[in-house]
Structures are given as structure tokens and as C-alpha cells.
Design a protein around this motif. Structure first.
Motif, PDB file in Angstrom:
ATOM      1  N   THR A   1     128.402  53.116 155.427  1.00  0.00           N
ATOM      2  CA  THR A   1     127.471  52.069 155.019  1.00  0.00           C
ATOM      3  C   THR A   1     127.700  51.754 153.546  1.00  0.00           C
ATOM      4  O   THR A   1     128.046  52.634 152.754  1.00  0.00           O
ATOM      5  CB  THR A   1     126.011  52.493 155.233  1.00  0.00           C
ATOM      6  OG1 THR A   1     125.723  53.643 154.431  1.00  0.00           O
ATOM      7  CG2 THR A   1     125.750  52.827 156.690  1.00  0.00           C
ATOM      8  N   TYR A   2     127.477  50.495 153.203  1.00  0.00           N
ATOM      9  CA  TYR A   2     127.734  50.069 151.822  1.00  0.00           C
ATOM     10  C   TYR A   2     126.834  48.888 151.513  1.00  0.00           C
ATOM     11  O   TYR A   2     126.805  47.901 152.250  1.00  0.00           O
ATOM     12  CB  TYR A   2     129.201  49.681 151.665  1.00  0.00           C
ATOM     13  CG  TYR A   2     129.595  49.227 150.269  1.00  0.00           C
ATOM     14  CD1 TYR A   2     129.156  49.905 149.134  1.00  0.00           C
ATOM     15  CD2 TYR A   2     130.417  48.117 150.090  1.00  0.00           C
ATOM     16  CE1 TYR A   2     129.528  49.495 147.868  1.00  0.00           C
ATOM     17  CE2 TYR A   2     130.799  47.698 148.822  1.00  0.00           C
ATOM     18  CZ  TYR A   2     130.347  48.390 147.714  1.00  0.00           C
ATOM     19  OH  TYR A   2     130.714  47.979 146.459  1.00  0.00           O
ATOM     20  N   THR A   3     126.091  49.006 150.423  1.00  0.00           N
ATOM     21  CA  THR A   3     125.242  47.918 149.944  1.00  0.00           C
ATOM     22  C   THR A   3     125.704  47.532 148.555  1.00  0.00           C
ATOM     23  O   THR A   3     125.870  48.388 147.682  1.00  0.00           O
ATOM     24  CB  THR A   3     123.759  48.350 149.899  1.00  0.00           C
ATOM     25  OG1 THR A   3     123.349  48.717 151.218  1.00  0.00           O
ATOM     26  CG2 THR A   3     122.880  47.209 149.430  1.00  0.00           C
TER      27      THR A   3
ATOM     28  N   ARG B   1     123.376  39.801 147.728  1.00  0.00           N
ATOM     29  CA  ARG B   1     123.400  41.187 148.205  1.00  0.00           C
ATOM     30  C   ARG B   1     124.043  41.262 149.588  1.00  0.00           C
ATOM     31  O   ARG B   1     123.661  40.554 150.516  1.00  0.00           O
ATOM     32  CB  ARG B   1     121.982  41.753 148.268  1.00  0.00           C
ATOM     33  CG  ARG B   1     121.912  43.220 148.704  1.00  0.00           C
ATOM     34  CD  ARG B   1     120.483  43.703 148.704  1.00  0.00           C
ATOM     35  NE  ARG B   1     119.972  43.818 147.347  1.00  0.00           N
ATOM     36  CZ  ARG B   1     120.125  44.882 146.571  1.00  0.00           C
ATOM     37  NH1 ARG B   1     120.803  45.940 147.014  1.00  0.00           N
ATOM     38  NH2 ARG B   1     119.614  44.919 145.367  1.00  0.00           N
ATOM     39  N   ASP B   2     125.046  42.145 149.709  1.00  0.00           N
ATOM     40  CA  ASP B   2     125.729  42.386 150.977  1.00  0.00           C
ATOM     41  C   ASP B   2     125.385  43.776 151.486  1.00  0.00           C
ATOM     42  O   ASP B   2     125.276  44.730 150.692  1.00  0.00           O
ATOM     43  CB  ASP B   2     127.252  42.307 150.808  1.00  0.00           C
ATOM     44  CG  ASP B   2     127.753  40.873 150.751  1.00  0.00           C
ATOM     45  OD1 ASP B   2     127.014  39.986 151.204  1.00  0.00           O
ATOM     46  OD2 ASP B   2     128.867  40.656 150.258  1.00  0.00           O
ATOM     47  N   ALA B   3     125.231  43.900 152.810  1.00  0.00           N
ATOM     48  CA  ALA B   3     125.024  45.197 153.451  1.00  0.00           C
ATOM     49  C   ALA B   3     126.006  45.316 154.611  1.00  0.00           C
ATOM     50  O   ALA B   3     126.032  44.453 155.505  1.00  0.00           O
ATOM     51  CB  ALA B   3     123.592  45.339 153.933  1.00  0.00           C
TER      52      ALA B   3
ATOM     53  N   GLU C   1     118.931  54.550 145.856  1.00  0.00           N
ATOM     54  CA  GLU C   1     120.046  53.771 146.383  1.00  0.00           C
ATOM     55  C   GLU C   1     121.290  53.968 145.516  1.00  0.00           C
ATOM     56  O   GLU C   1     121.222  53.929 144.298  1.00  0.00           O
ATOM     57  CB  GLU C   1     119.667  52.284 146.423  1.00  0.00           C
ATOM     58  CG  GLU C   1     120.731  51.410 147.060  1.00  0.00           C
ATOM     59  CD  GLU C   1     120.318  49.953 147.103  1.00  0.00           C
ATOM     60  OE1 GLU C   1     120.089  49.433 148.199  1.00  0.00           O
ATOM     61  OE2 GLU C   1     120.205  49.339 146.023  1.00  0.00           O
TER      62      GLU C   1
ATOM     63  N   HIS D   1     125.418  44.450 145.394  1.00  0.00           N
ATOM     64  CA  HIS D   1     124.799  43.251 144.820  1.00  0.00           C
ATOM     65  C   HIS D   1     125.791  42.648 143.833  1.00  0.00           C
ATOM     66  O   HIS D   1     126.017  43.179 142.753  1.00  0.00           O
ATOM     67  CB  HIS D   1     123.490  43.601 144.120  1.00  0.00           C
ATOM     68  CG  HIS D   1     122.600  42.422 143.907  1.00  0.00           C
ATOM     69  ND1 HIS D   1     121.303  42.532 143.453  1.00  0.00           N
ATOM     70  CD2 HIS D   1     122.807  41.091 144.096  1.00  0.00           C
ATOM     71  CE1 HIS D   1     120.765  41.332 143.366  1.00  0.00           C
ATOM     72  NE2 HIS D   1     121.669  40.443 143.752  1.00  0.00           N
TER      73      HIS D   1
ATOM     74  N   HIS E   1     124.148  39.268 154.632  1.00  0.00           N
ATOM     75  CA  HIS E   1     124.252  38.743 153.272  1.00  0.00           C
ATOM     76  C   HIS E   1     122.970  37.991 152.933  1.00  0.00           C
ATOM     77  O   HIS E   1     122.524  37.129 153.694  1.00  0.00           O
ATOM     78  CB  HIS E   1     125.450  37.798 153.134  1.00  0.00           C
ATOM     79  CG  HIS E   1     125.503  37.103 151.803  1.00  0.00           C
ATOM     80  ND1 HIS E   1     125.862  37.765 150.651  1.00  0.00           N
ATOM     81  CD2 HIS E   1     125.216  35.833 151.436  1.00  0.00           C
ATOM     82  CE1 HIS E   1     125.805  36.919 149.631  1.00  0.00           C
ATOM     83  NE2 HIS E   1     125.412  35.736 150.083  1.00  0.00           N
TER      84      HIS E   1
END
Length: 805
Positions: free
Chosen positions: A639-641, A649-651, A607, A643, A710
Motif C-alpha cells: 500500500t502507498y499513499t 492525493r493518490d492511494a 501515516e 500527496h 486519486h
């Protein structure tokens, strides 16, 4: 003058009386060395700290009292004259509670120390240095403990007895002998870093008990991070809040246990634990802050979730080298309880030594951005003399016995053949000689086909190293039709990351599928979502080319497409039942900072903390009797993840699509279907799409969508059966379809304004421990905001099953 002479002779006399005392501070129960115990001299302020193995070296004078102490243990004071070099000083457990022996200190003073350490983190973060280079030696071992409980009638006891009797009958030694580890492995690597985000670790040598070849890399950072200067400490795949981070006051409680003068520096020994009532992934342990830059010099931590059968204890020590702080030794113990029986546990140990550190020197090798871990060509060719030179740790008798036994065992029982089979199975292939069985083709279920049974077979590298050829076939019992396909793939470079493929296929798919990249399309799920399919007979030539952070995907294809349900296309007053389409496309994927690591014979992406971009551009023609048209299609996604500290944590997934016909209308096969993942009236939750939408409900020739999720960091409570936390989901799409395409595709639906849904999830509401992993039940409620004839209901209850540690 006399005073000066007197002081001179006195100092000489004292120095003659002084000696360097070495030894070990150990726990009286486990007999193991105590990492970072304090060894204090007569003034009770100056002294030294033991290393990661409990060893110390201190200069003392004859008759001088020396005090040995460690949190949770009763201190001991011994005169230096009663100690000899090499002695072990054992400390027993304290007769008082830990809270009673803590030195109480002013809360403001503790806050000043911790806040200064937090503020100075960027100064000591190795990733903020211009560059560094070092050598890393790492040893890992595993033991299966407590397999045989006291009760000889238990299943575990009978299992162990049967294993011993079987080994004895075959003339084999006991596999679970306490004289050996279950396995042991060593690696020796060269690590280079250059700011920003350029890391290269070359594994120069590797040794794994029972294996002659390196099938996967083995580094200490598989379990814990290389340094602790981040907001989260990732242990075994889980992010734990770092106690030395902003917002620590709301999560952790600190105690100032001790101050120690080490040379010219003061070391503040602080203990920490999660605050009462603060449920989150937290740690407990001790951190030592050095007044030289208020840097972390020592850290002991343990996972605080006592409800789980998986515990990690780790230690890290830093050294001050050339004016900078840098990791020196990393150590961990991972315990997995209740393995094979209620009393058995799998105990993993890892220890690494970091040496030959150099700063600000130009790297002598080029950086491979996408492959930060590379295996050296001579990785498996080193003998005992080389390993004696590489080792930063001692090789124990149990280690040596493990190597000897496992090498013999692996040869006799062809262990490497089993390892190869396991690696192929993880990719959905089961090796049978020179052929792999594609297990993904065995069964599928959807509305149109009912149950589909099939099989796929492809050659593996036992036949051809760089080529794989084969095909699949399946029969569905609802429509009584055969489907299938065949392909041949040639691999270039290493790790099977670049390839050229030629394939033919006769199968079903939903019309208008948005195929941007397989990471986003989730083709495995699509096999279960067929509801209004079309039959596609296709020939395709495609390639995948990888360089650095870029991945390029050129494709050309020709397909015969025939709708199977009532989905007519009418143009010029005439219904067109089938089409022939030719398309040329180019796609790319860019993932800055993404690291791909070797696992078996492939490179697997880790990741990345940066956004990933996808683009696909296509140009095609559509032909049928009485109908010809051209089209252009552009698809893009990001796409973006992330923390975030104190946030969770946001996705994010932002996606845009556009199709333009050369003239007139396009059939729905060439439009873009909505990204729905709902199975009929099923309430199963699947991330990565619209939960309340079926995949064939809406079509468009232009759209913009956002998928957002989230997950909170804090838990409602923490018990063995439940550890719930909240998740929020909001998905939205806006789009439209030209009037000509609506008129030419009777019954087609498009978005009227926007389509939006919101969901509230309670994750990990129930959990069941399988010893190796946990199984969770997650539940939630989704609301679909649109009102209209196409919406039968607005509220959906959902559930899902997940696994994790």
C-alpha cells in the motif's frame, strides 16, 4: 593625521550617544505583541524585526527617528529620545485598505525572490542536514471564551448560570473563571535527527494540569510541522499548499511589502494570499526571505477557509546557527468557534522554544526507528525547581492558578479515572471495574443472521497488568443460533505492541476470506457482509512481535468448518459436508519510516510517506471422511499513499495471492474470495475493496489486483454548506481457478479475464458543521466494465458519510 583623529573622536562621540533600545510593538486593540513587526531607523532601510512576542532590541542614537510598522496597521515614527527601555509602542489599524499600502513592485522581481527561495529549499531543510540535536520547551493552554452571550435568555447563559450556582452551592469556585485557563500543559524534550529519516524525541518532563501521570505526549508538532520546507504544511491534520513551493504562480499571489537591511543581509517582506477563483486548501499571511541563502527567516500564516468554525494562525521564526538556518520558535493559535453555543469558542495556544542546537555530532543514544517519540522514565518526577530550569517561556499567574485549581479538581472528581475510561473506549472497550466491555460485540447485521446481539467481557490492567482474559457471546434472531469465543493474551515489552494469544471461537465467516493483515481485512466490516457463511469452530495460537519497522505474526490453528448454505464440495462422486483443517502460517509487515507515538498506554502509528509491505505464507492440511489434501498459500500486498504537489492525493494497493493444492481440488473455504465490499443492493460506498462486487461472488486460486484512488486538491467552490472536490477510482483484478476446483465446487464463479470498475466521486458535496468536526455527504457513480451472466447491471450510484476538519 588630523583627519584621522577627527574621525576617531567623531565616531567615539556618536557611539557614546548611541544606546540599545528595547521594547514591545503591540496591537492597540488586542494589546498583544505583534510578531515580526519592523523597527526601522532613519534611513528607512536598516533596522530589526520583532520576535514572536513582539519584542525588539535595536541600537539607536539620541534624536534619531524610529519607525514602527506592521501590515494592516498605521506606522508610527517616534524620536529615540522619547522612548525608554521597556516601552510598548501600540499600532492602530490602518485607515486605508491593505492593498493601498502595499509597495507595488515588479512582478519579475517578486518571481525572482520566490523562485530562488523555492530552489534553495533543500539547502535549508533540516531533514537534509546530516544530523542535528536540540532541546525543545513547549507550553500549551486552552480557554473557553464567550460562553455567556449578551442575551441572558439563551441556552448558553442558562447553562453557565446553572454551573455557577451548582459550584457555589458546593462551595466550589467558578470552573469557567477568567482568572484561569481551562487547561495548561508543558513538555520539555530532547530531539535528535540523523539522515535519512531517523528521528528520536525523548520527552524528558511533562506536566498537564489535573493529571499526575503522562497519558499522552504533548508536542507543538501535534498541530503544525517542525519546519516549513515541504510542499505541504500540515495544520491539525489537513494539508495546506505551501506558498513557497513549485507551482505557486497558479495558486498564490505575492506582494513585496518592504525591504529591510538587518546587519549585512536584506530581508524581503512578502505578503501572500490565494489567487481569486483558485479554490484549494490555501493559506494567507506573510513570509520573510533572507538574502543569506534566500531562506525563510519568518513566517506568519492563517487558514483561509472563513466558511469553517475552525481557524489556525501560526508563526515560525528561524535562526542562523553555525552557518545553517534552523527553527527557533514555533507559535500557534487554534480557534474552534460555536462550541456549546453560537457565541462561544475554544481557544488553544501553543508556544515552543528551541535551544541548544548542535549539528553533525554523533547521537549519544540509539535510535528507535519505529518509536520516534519516547517517554523518559522520570517524565512525571520533576518538581518546581526543575521546571524553572527547563522553561524557555514565562509561567504566568493564570498558568499557575490553572495548575492549582485543576490539580484540586481532578483529585476530588477522580479525573484520571475518567481519562483511563476514555482511552479504553477509543479501542472499543468500556471499563467496568476490573472488566472491559467489548462494545464491538454489541450488535451486528447481515443477510444470513439478521440482527445479532451480544456482549464481550475482558479483564483489564486493574486486575493484571500484562494479561487480558475473557470472551464474547452473541445470539442472532434470523437463524436462532448462539456464537461465541474466549481468549487469553499476554503482553510483552511496552505499548502492548508485542503479545502472545491463545483463543477458541465458534462463529460464522465467509468462505475464502483473504486474511492478510487486519489493516487490510477490515474485519469489522466483514461482520456486516455475511451472505453465504460457514460455521467455524477454531483453536488458534498466535503472536505479534515488533522490532524496528518490522512486525512478525506467527500462527498455528486447527478448525472444524461446515458450510451453512448450498455450497457443496464433490470429490470422487461424493459430497463432503464438513472439513477439519490444520494450518501453520507466518506473516510480516514492513513500514519504512513509519512513526509510532505514545497515546495513553499504547503506541499509535502515524501515516508514513513510504510504501507498506505485507506478506503471509501458510501451509495446511484438509481432512474429511474420504478426502485428504495439502495446500500452500502465499499472499502479499503493498500500500502507498502519496500527496503530490499540484497533483493531489493518490492511494494505491497492489495485492497478489496464490494457492496450490497438493493433489486434486480444494473446497471454496480454502480458495480466495474476491475483495468485494457491496452490501446486497446497497449503494453505500466503502473504500478498500471492489464497490460493485459482493464478497462471495468470485473465487480464485491465483489473482493480482490493484485498487487506486486519486483525490484532487482543488475545490469547485467553497461555501459553508458545500466544498466539493473530485475523486477518481479504478479497481482491477485478474485471476483464475483450476478446472478441477471448478468441477468440485458446483455453482462457483471465477474471473473471466479481468474484473474492472471505475468510479467518479464528488466528495464533500454537502457538509454540516458540528462545531468540533464537519460531517460530509459524498456521492459518486461507478461503472463495472465486465459483460456476462454474473453481472445484473453495470452502473451503480453510491454515497457515503464522512467526517473531517
Amino acid at each position: 593625521m588630523r583627519s584621522c583623529l577627527l574621525l576617531f573622536f567623531l565616531s567615539v562621540s556618536l557611539s557614546l550617544c548611541a544606546q540599545v533600545l528595547t521594547g514591545v510593538v503591540a496591537d492597540s486593540t488586542s494589546r498583544k505583541g505583534l510578531a515580526f513587526a519592523t523597527v526601522q531607523l532613519r534611513d528607512q532601510r536598516s533596522g530589526v524585526i520583532t520576535d514572536i512576542n513582539g519584542q525588539f532590541s535595536v541600537r539607536v542614537s539620541t534624536g534619531q527617528p524610529v519607525t514602527f510598522s506592521y501590515i494592516g496597521h498605521a506606522p508610527r515614527t517616534i524620536e529615540a529620545g522619547h522612548l525608554r527601555n521597556g516601552d510598548t509602542v501600540f499600532l492602530g489599524p490602518s485607515a486605508h485598505e491593505l492593498g493601498e499600502v502595499i509597495v507595488r513592485s515588479d512582478e519579475k522581481r517578486i518571481a525572482r525572490i520566490v523562485n530562488t527561495a523555492v530552489r534553495n529549499k533543500p539547502l535549508h531543510n533540516p531533514e537534509q542536514y546530516a544530523s542535528y540535536e536540540c532541546l525543545v520547551y513547549y507550553k500549551m493552554s486552552a480557554d473557553l471564551l464567550g460562553l455567556v452571550p449578551e442575551s441572558t435568555d439563551s441556552a448558553a447563559a442558562r447553562l453557565h448560570k446553572a454551573a455557577v450556582e451548582a459550584d457555589s452551592a458546593l462551595g466550589e469556585p467558578d470552573f469557567f473563571s477568567p482568572d484561569r485557563h481551562l487547561l495548561v500543559a508543558e513538555t520539555y524534550s530532547r530531539r535528535l535527527y540523523r539522515k535519512p529519516q531517523q528521528l528520536q524525541e525523548i520527552i524528558l518532563a511533562s506536566r498537564f494540569s489535573g493529571l499526575k501521570k503522562t497519558y499522552f505526549h504533548n508536542t507543538v508538532t501535534d498541530v503544525l510541522p517542525f519546519h516549513l520546507y515541504t510542499d505541504y504544511i500540515n495544520l491539525g491534520g489537513i494539508d495546506y499548499s505551501n506558498p513557497i513551493a513549485r507551482g505557486w504562480q497558479g495558486r498564490y499571489r505575492f506582494h513585496l511589502v518592504e525591504e529591510l537591511q538587518v546587519g549585512t543581509d536584506t530581508v524581503f517582506l512578502l505578503s501572500f494570499e490565494p489567487r481569486a477563483g483558485a479554490a484549494f486548501n490555501g493559506l494567507e499571511g506573510q513570509v520573510y526571505i533572507n538574502s543569506n541563502g534566500y531562506a525563510i527567516s519568518h513566517f506568519l500564516g492563517a487558514t483561509g477557509d472563513t466558511t469553517k468554525d475552525r481557524q489556525i494562525h501560526f508563526e515560525q521564526v528561524y535562526a542562523y546557527r553555525d552557518g545553517r538556518w534552523f527553527p527557533r520558535e514555533l507559535n500557534y493559535q487554534l480557534v474552534m468557534r460555536r462550541v456549546m453555543s453560537k457565541t462561544a469558542s475554544l481557544d488553544w495556544h501553543g508556544h515552543s522554544v528551541i535551544d541548544s542546537v548542535v549539528f553533525d555530532r554523533p547521537a549519544s543514544i540509539p535510535f528507535d526507528k519505529a518509536h520516534p517519540v519516547r517517554l523518559h522514565d522520570s517524565i512525571d518526577l520533576h518538581g518546581p525547581a526543575d521546571w524553572q530550569r527547563f522553561r524557555g517561556d514565562t509561567i504566568e499567574a493564570r498558568d499557575q492558578a490553572t495548575y492549582l485549581f485543576m490539580d484540586s479538581f481532578a483529585t476530588k472528581y477522580k479525573l484520571e479515572r475518567i481519562i483511563t475510561a476514555t482511552s479504553r473506549l477509543s479501542m472499543g472497550r468500556l471499563p467496568i471495574g476490573v472488566i472491559d466491555l467489548d462494545v464491538n460485540r454489541l450488535i451486528a447485521q447481515n443477510d444470513y443472521e439478521g440482527t445479532r446481539l451480544g456482549a464481550g467481557f475482558y479483564t483489564n490492567d486493574k486486575l493484571w497488568k500484562r494479561v487480558s482474559a475473557g470472551g464474547w457471546a452473541g445470539f442472532s434472531f434470523k437463524d436462532h443460533q448462539w456464537k461465541g469465543g474466549a481468549s487469553i493474551t499476554a503482553y510483552t515489552g511496552f505499548g502492548r505492541e508485542s503479545w502472545v494469544k491463545v483463543g477458541v471461537e465458534d462463529a460464522y465467516r465467509n468462505p475464502g476470506e483473504v486474511r492478510l493483515h487486519e489493516e487490510l481485512t477490515r474485519q469489522g466490516l466483514r461482520n456486516w457482509l455475511l451472505g453465504r457463511p460457514e460455521r467455524v469452530r477454531e483453536v488458534r495460537l498466535s503472536a505479534n512481535l515488533r522490532t524496528g519497522y518490522w512486525e512478525w505474526r506467527p500462527e498455528v490453528s486447527q478448525a472444524r468448518i461446515r458450510p451453512l448454505v448450498a455450497a457443496p464440495f464433490v470429490t470422487g462422486g461424493k459430497e463432503i459436508p464438513a472439513f477439519t483443517a490444520t494450518e501453520a502460517a507466518i506473516g510480516f509487515r514492513y513500514a519504512y519510516g513509519e512513526r509510532r507515538v505514545p497515546v495513553f498506554e499504547d503506541y499509535i502509528p502515524e501515516e508514513t510517506k513510504y510504501p507498506i509491505a505485507y506478506v503471509r505464507l501458510a501451509r495446511g492440511t484438509v481432512h474429511a471422511a474420504g478426502y485428504d489434501n495439502r495446500y500452500l498459500r502465499a499472499l502479499a500486498a503493498v500500500t502507498y499513499t502519496f500527496h503530490g504537489n499540484r497533483w493531489g492525493r493518490d492511494a494505491y494497493r497492489l495485492e497478489v495471492g496464490w494457492v496450490k493444492a497438493g493433489a486434486g481440488a480444494l473446497p471454496r473455504s480454502f480458495l480466495m474470495a474476491g475483495n468485494g465490499v457491496r452490501l446486497r443492493s446497497s449503494h453505500y460506498y466503502s473504500a478498500g475493496g471492489f464497490v460493485t462486487m459482493r464478497p462471495f461472488d468470485y473465487y480464485s486460486d491465483r489473482y493480482l489486483s490493484l485498487l487506486y484512488r486519486h483525490d484532487m486538491d482543488r475545490f469547485f467552490w467553497d461555501t459553508r454548506l458545500s466544498k466539493p472536490f473530485l475523486g477518481f477510482v479504478h479497481n482491477a483484478v485478474v485471476g483464475g481457478l483450476g478446472a478441477s476446483s471448478i468441477a468440485a465446487n458446483p455453482g462457483i464463479r471465477t474471473y473471466s479475464g479481468s474484473y474492472q470498475e471505475s468510479g467518479l466521486l464528488v466528495n464533500q458535496l454537502l457538509r454540516y458543521n458540528l462545531h468540533v468536526t464537519d460531517v460530509y455527504l459524498n456521492v459518486g457513480l461507478f461503472h463495472q466494465w465486465e459483460k456476462g451472466a454474473a453481472i445484473r447491471k453495470n452502473n451503480f450510484f453510491v454515497f457515503s458519510i464522512s467526517t473531517g476538519f
